[in-house]
Design a protein around this motif. Structure first.
Motif, PDB file in Angstrom:
ATOM      1  N   ASP A  55       1.535 -21.746  20.475  1.00  9.34           N
ATOM      2  CA  ASP A  55       2.527 -22.773  20.187  1.00  9.34           C
ATOM      3  C   ASP A  55       2.421 -23.871  21.234  1.00  9.34           C
ATOM      4  O   ASP A  55       1.606 -23.782  22.166  1.00  9.34           O
ATOM      5  CB  ASP A  55       3.929 -22.160  20.117  1.00  9.34           C
ATOM      6  N   LYS A  57       4.014 -24.530  23.759  1.00  8.39           N
ATOM      7  CA  LYS A  57       4.236 -24.068  25.125  1.00  8.39           C
ATOM      8  C   LYS A  57       3.198 -23.052  25.574  1.00  8.39           C
ATOM      9  O   LYS A  57       3.323 -22.456  26.647  1.00  8.39           O
ATOM     10  CB  LYS A  57       5.639 -23.472  25.241  1.00  8.39           C
ATOM     11  N   ARG A  59       2.421 -20.164  24.114  1.00  5.33           N
ATOM     12  CA  ARG A  59       2.715 -18.768  23.804  1.00  5.33           C
ATOM     13  C   ARG A  59       1.964 -18.341  22.553  1.00  5.33           C
ATOM     14  O   ARG A  59       1.823 -19.128  21.609  1.00  5.33           O
ATOM     15  CB  ARG A  59       4.224 -18.585  23.626  1.00  5.33           C
ATOM     16  N   GLN A  61       1.245 -16.707  19.099  1.00  6.63           N
ATOM     17  CA  GLN A  61       2.013 -16.433  17.886  1.00  6.63           C
ATOM     18  C   GLN A  61       1.087 -15.856  16.818  1.00  6.63           C
ATOM     19  O   GLN A  61      -0.075 -16.252  16.707  1.00  6.63           O
ATOM     20  CB  GLN A  61       2.629 -17.725  17.349  1.00  6.63           C
ATOM     21  N   ARG A 131      11.320 -18.809  19.976  1.00  5.77           N
ATOM     22  CA  ARG A 131      11.004 -18.738  21.411  1.00  5.77           C
ATOM     23  C   ARG A 131      11.477 -17.434  22.043  1.00  5.77           C
ATOM     24  O   ARG A 131      11.536 -17.331  23.277  1.00  5.77           O
ATOM     25  CB  ARG A 131      11.613 -19.932  22.143  1.00  5.77           C
ATOM     26  N   ASP A 132      11.843 -16.460  21.198  1.00  6.48           N
ATOM     27  CA  ASP A 132      12.265 -15.140  21.667  1.00  6.48           C
ATOM     28  C   ASP A 132      13.463 -15.243  22.615  1.00  6.48           C
ATOM     29  O   ASP A 132      13.522 -14.571  23.642  1.00  6.48           O
ATOM     30  CB  ASP A 132      11.103 -14.424  22.362  1.00  6.48           C
TER      31      ASP A 132
END
Length: 202
Positions: A55, A57, A59, A61, A131-132
């Motif tokens: 993503d 940022k 992270r 996915q 974003r968890d």
């Protein structure tokens, strides 16, 4: 390139978890909306195939997820409930009824305010899932709908593709819609709302 791995730390209430790739490597975030339409709900240990992407940022996915070995029949004419249209029609109907003097302005205002609040709650919950982060409790979403925010909730569900696949949530949601409509009908037909409005304005 597709990878294979097993689902871990799955939270069915929130609809997300992680996938650990076979052979080692970084885990990827898994969301229920990324499963192929028609898939059963995942559980810990399920073997899945997926496409790993990053993503904005950075992270990891999991996208375009499929259960390993599961055959899914294509839906030639998928039936999709026009949630946004229903929600918008409900609000427009209230505006029209108010203009004709059939529904007090205060009731329409309450529906609009709660619809905006409900829409914002769904938007926040959808963003938090990606974003968890800490999620909005489902009971809070249902309460907002029960009190009159369900038109905004319907619009948000379709726009954000959020909470539309999870059947237990949808069952409770539509029960709250029915209860709200029944309660509103009683308030109008009994004259209680009219008397209350008059007493408050007096």
């Amino acid at each position: 390139m597709r990878l294979a791995g097993r689902v871990t730390d799955w939270d069915d209430d929130r609809g997300f978890g992680f996938v650990a790739p076979n052979g080692g490597g970084d885990r990827a975030f898994v969301h229920i909306n990324e499963f192929q339409r028609g898939s059963r709900r995942p559980i810990d240990g399920d073997l899945i195939s997926y496409r790993a992407v990053r993503d904005p940022k950075g992270r990891l996915q999991a996208r375009e997820i499929r259960h390993a070995g599961q055959r899914i029949q294509p839906q030639h004419q998928p039936s999709r409930l026009p949630r946004a249209a229903i929600g918008a029609a409900a609000l427009l109907g209230l505006m029209g009824a108010t203009a004709l003097g059939l529904v007090p302005f205060v009731l329409t205002a309450v529906y609009f305010v709660l619809s905006v609040v409900s829409y914002a709650m769904y938007a926040f919950d959808k963003a938090a899932a990606g974003r968890d982060a800490r999620r909005t409790p489902e009971n809070s979403l249902h309460l907002a709908g029960l009190l009159g925010g369900w038109p905004g909730a319907l619009i948000a569900q379709q726009q954000f593709r959020h909470k539309t696949i999870k059947q237990p949530f949808q069952v409770v949601f539509w029960v709250t819609v029915i209860l709200n409509i029944a309660g509103t009908w009683w308030l109008l037909s009994s004259g209680f709302l009219s008397e209350l409005t008059q007493s408050l304005s007096g």
